[in-house]
Every structure is written in C-alpha cells, then in structure tokens.
Design a protein around this motif. Structure first.
Motif: not given
Length: 336
Positions: A270-272, A277-281
C-alpha cells in the motif's frame, strides 16, 4: 510452472532443526528462497517444495518427515480458505469449500469427495493429490497433505471421525505402523490414489462456533480471487473493507488474511501505491456514511455501528472532519 504459497513449508525449519539439519542450506539447494521458510505469502514452485521435503527426508534419514511437519501446521496457513472453513456450520460445507478453493493455496493441489473405491455405500473417499500427470507422486508432500487434512477434520469435529482406512499410492520407507499410529486407522499401500476413507455421514456433522455471514463473505472473496499477485492491492483492500464493515472488525489483519497477504507485506504494498490501510478505511467509511445519511433514515447509532465505529460520538467527530458538519446537518442538506 505451478506455484504454492510458502505457508506449505510451515514447520519445515523446526522439524529439520530438531533432526540436526540445516533447513536454509536445503532450501537453497532446491532453488527456494530462504525467506520462504519463515513467511506464508511467497509464491514458490510446488515442485521445489516437494523436492526439499524429499531431500530432507533422505539426508536426515527421516522417512516420516511429512507426518512430523503436519503436527506443526494449523488451519491458518490456508489464508482466506481458513476463514471460510472456521466459519462453516457443517463439515459438508467445509469439504465443499475446500474442494472448490484449495487452488487458492496451491494451484496444482486438489481435494475431492468420491464414492468408496471398494463399493461400500456407507463410506466416502477424500482424494488428495497434485494435478501433475506424468510426474511421480511426491511421498513426503502427499504424506503431509493427507496428514494435514486428517488433523484438520479431527480439530473441527473435536473428536475421532470414524476414519476407516488410509490409502497410499506408494510403498513408504517408514514402517506402516508409524502411519497407523498417526492416523489411528489401517493403512493400505500401493493403491491407485491417496485417499482417506471416512463414513458417508461425515458431512452431516454440525460444527460449533461457525458464523454464516463470515463464511459467505470468505466464500465471496475466494470466488473473486484472481491469482494475480502483481495486481494493485489498494482496490482489493477497498472492496474488502466495503464488505467487512458492519460484519467483522475492519482491521488490517482480517483484510490481509482474506487477501492471502501477510499484514506487513500488505502495508508495504500500500505504501508503494501511495496510500495506507488507515487512509483507505477512512475513505470507505466516509463514502458509506454519505450513502447511509443521504439515502436512508437509519438511526445515527445504527449508522455508526455499520461503519465499524464504537460510539455515535466518534461518528459525529468523523463527520465534522469529513464535511465540517454534524451527521444531522448532512442528512438534512443531502449535498455532500
């Protein structure tokens, strides 16, 4: 080339060390990355995995290596398939989803239910094996697979399940009594296929602790598995979270298990891709909140619960952050 998740090597390092061997040296000799010994989500050639098991059994004079490894393996190694199995409410559902989706763990492996080869109508045969025509049956790999299936059924029913016999398509180097002690049933060798013969009523056994909603969710994800490990992962995380909200905790460990990715690997990917994850959530919660507020009359407490938020006050603070307004204002304006 067919591949298998490196979870299939769980227990290899510990078993080899117990026998005085060097697991890393053997892995390298068979063309496996050393990292495959300690992580679940690498895709490695299944023939290399079979080869390293045979090499270890030979070098360490341990013909029951596969059986020993099986004692160290558990259901979690199957990733999203494990979630479907754990939440099945009957053994019939377990066998059905496993026979359909074992390929998610290993493309070449299969587990099928067949009529008893000896014609006993009160018996079914669980056939395990690799779909590799023309290649010899890997003894240690087959031992490991049969033993894993046997122990999984035992754990699920929390009892002996009436295993009638074990059929092996080879003559093992280990004494037959070793197998019979492990399985608790007669073992027949040099048979046409690797089978566990069990009572036909086995599928009728109900299982405690299953959750039909989680079972259906896991089955849906298994059905959607593309098998493309290189594809962007952020859209898959978003889809997963949309289905998880209101059903299960929207945590990275849960999502990673459904996607057959280690949580740390998921974070790195996700970083790449320029996100977290927190942003998508947070984005998924915002979009779902907008939908609930502008298209339904649900109580705010219910909306908060469906978003996976602990309290209505937390939901209110999220709305203030997203739109600078309270949930009630958003519902009345319907303009966000």
């Amino acid at each position: 080339m067919s591949v298998i998740r490196s979870a299939g090597l769980r227990g290899f390092r510990a078993t080899v060390a117990e026998l005085g061997g060097d697991a890393e040296e053997m892995a390298t000799a068979c063309g496996l990355p050393v990292a495959a010994l300690d992580t679940d989500d690498l895709l490695v050639p299944d023939q290399a995995v079979a080869a390293v098991l045979e090499l270890a059994a030979h070098r360490l004079d341990c013909p029951d290596l596969g059986l020993r490894m099986a004692r160290r393996q558990d259901l979690d190694m199957l990733g999203p398939l494990a979630l479907a199995i754990r939440n099945a409410t009957s053994l019939a559902a377990v066998l059905e989803c496993t026979s359909r989706y074992l390929f998610v763990h290993a493309r070449s492996l299969s587990l099928t239910m067949e009529p008893d080869p000896y014609g006993d109508r009160g018996v079914i045969a669980l056939r395990y094996g690799a779909n590799a025509p023309g290649l010899p049956t890997p003894v240690q790999g087959t031992d490991l697979g049969l033993a894993f299936v046997h122990r999984t059924i035992q754990r699920l029913v929390e009892d002996r399940y009436g295993l009638r016999s074990v059929e092996l398509p080879y003559r093992p180097a280990a004494p037959i009594r070793t197998y019979e002690e492990f399985f608790g049933a007669p073992v027949r060798i040099e048979r046409p296929a690797a089978l566990l013969r069990a009572p036909a009523a086995l599928g009728d056994r109900t299982l405690a602790g299953g959750d039909e909603n989680l079972h259906r969710l896991a089955m849906a994800f298994l059905a959607e598995q593309s098998g493309d490990a290189a594809a962007a992962v952020a859209p898959r995380v978003r889809t997963t979270l949309q289905k998880l909200l209101g059903t299960a905790a929207p945590e990275i460990e849960v999502v990673a298990r459904l996607l057959t990715i280690h949580p740390r690997t998921l974070q790195r990917r996700l970083t790449a891709e320029g996100t977290t994850f927190a942003a998508i959530l947070d984005e998924v919660r915002r979009d779902e909140a907008r939908r609930y507020l502008t298209t339904t009359d649900m109580p705010m407490s219910q909306v908060a619960s469906l978003l996976g938020l602990a309290e209505q006050s937390v939901f209110t603070r999220c709305c203030q952050r997203w739109w600078g307004a309270t949930p009630t204002t958003v519902r009345k304006s319907k303009t966000v």
